[in-house]
Design an enzyme around this catalytic site. Sequence first.
Site, PDB file in Angstrom:
ATOM      1  N   HIS A  17      42.046  45.908  49.043  1.00  0.00           N
ATOM      2  CA  HIS A  17      41.701  46.768  47.905  1.00  0.00           C
ATOM      3  C   HIS A  17      41.404  48.198  48.376  1.00  0.00           C
ATOM      4  O   HIS A  17      41.857  49.162  47.761  1.00  0.00           O
ATOM      5  CB  HIS A  17      40.451  46.238  47.183  1.00  0.00           C
ATOM      6  CG  HIS A  17      40.622  44.912  46.525  1.00  0.00           C
ATOM      7  ND1 HIS A  17      39.797  43.851  46.822  1.00  0.00           N
ATOM      8  CD2 HIS A  17      41.500  44.471  45.592  1.00  0.00           C
ATOM      9  CE1 HIS A  17      40.151  42.808  46.078  1.00  0.00           C
ATOM     10  NE2 HIS A  17      41.197  43.161  45.335  1.00  0.00           N
ATOM     11  N   LYS A  41      38.124  32.649  36.513  1.00  0.00           N
ATOM     12  CA  LYS A  41      37.607  32.518  37.868  1.00  0.00           C
ATOM     13  C   LYS A  41      36.082  32.386  37.810  1.00  0.00           C
ATOM     14  O   LYS A  41      35.428  33.005  36.985  1.00  0.00           O
ATOM     15  CB  LYS A  41      37.941  33.759  38.702  1.00  0.00           C
ATOM     16  CG  LYS A  41      39.413  34.015  38.909  1.00  0.00           C
ATOM     17  CD  LYS A  41      39.609  35.285  39.711  1.00  0.00           C
ATOM     18  CE  LYS A  41      41.053  35.644  39.892  1.00  0.00           C
ATOM     19  NZ  LYS A  41      41.220  36.912  40.624  1.00  0.00           N
ATOM     20  N   ARG A  89      51.288  42.298  46.955  1.00  0.00           N
ATOM     21  CA  ARG A  89      51.204  41.673  48.276  1.00  0.00           C
ATOM     22  C   ARG A  89      52.499  40.995  48.660  1.00  0.00           C
ATOM     23  O   ARG A  89      52.907  41.025  49.806  1.00  0.00           O
ATOM     24  CB  ARG A  89      50.081  40.640  48.301  1.00  0.00           C
ATOM     25  CG  ARG A  89      48.702  41.234  48.247  1.00  0.00           C
ATOM     26  CD  ARG A  89      47.695  40.132  48.236  1.00  0.00           C
ATOM     27  NE  ARG A  89      47.801  39.413  46.968  1.00  0.00           N
ATOM     28  CZ  ARG A  89      46.805  38.811  46.359  1.00  0.00           C
ATOM     29  NH1 ARG A  89      45.628  38.797  46.898  1.00  0.00           N
ATOM     30  NH2 ARG A  89      46.985  38.204  45.214  1.00  0.00           N
ATOM     31  N   SER A 127      40.662  38.024  47.497  1.00  0.00           N
ATOM     32  CA  SER A 127      39.222  37.783  47.374  1.00  0.00           C
ATOM     33  C   SER A 127      38.917  36.290  47.459  1.00  0.00           C
ATOM     34  O   SER A 127      37.943  35.879  48.091  1.00  0.00           O
ATOM     35  CB  SER A 127      38.705  38.349  46.053  1.00  0.00           C
ATOM     36  OG  SER A 127      38.818  39.748  46.041  1.00  0.00           O
TER      37      SER A 127
END
Length: 162
Positions: A17, A41, A89, A127
């Site tokens: 990030h 989440k 990514r 994360s």
Amino acid sequence: MKKAIYPGSFDPITNGHIDIVKRALSVFDHVLIAITQNQEKSSLFTIEERQDLIRQSLDSERIEVKTFDGLLVDFAKDEKIGFIVRGLRAASDFEYEFQLAAMNRHVNSQVDSVFFMTSSETYFLSSRLVKEVAMLGGDVEKMVPSPVAKALQEKRKLHQNI
């Protein structure tokens, strides 16, 4: 002044990030990091803790940290920001991000998405994986800023005592 929003749950912020924010600052004058609570989440850190960790990790007058609920494009409109920054990514990210960008553009044609490819040093970071490694006692020092590494150690100690 060119402004952009970089949205995410940032639970926690990683070096991936940070890389995207720094690269966005090479294009934009100001980056607003917009933290949302992702209902899908379960969060390790509270919204307030995430805000604090981001501020500790990125010390710049050109960065602002806020939270929001609802549609990102509505938040962008309220903040008078026309660009959304996203990181890619892997190829699998592209399909989701492409669809999300198209939907955002459909809902608010005044907002464009800008994508940055992650660096080869951080493309594997998420994360979720960082939290998993940290909670299992692994070393995450090279994956997250030092304030986040310390906070993850504290969370692990708390979870061990439960």
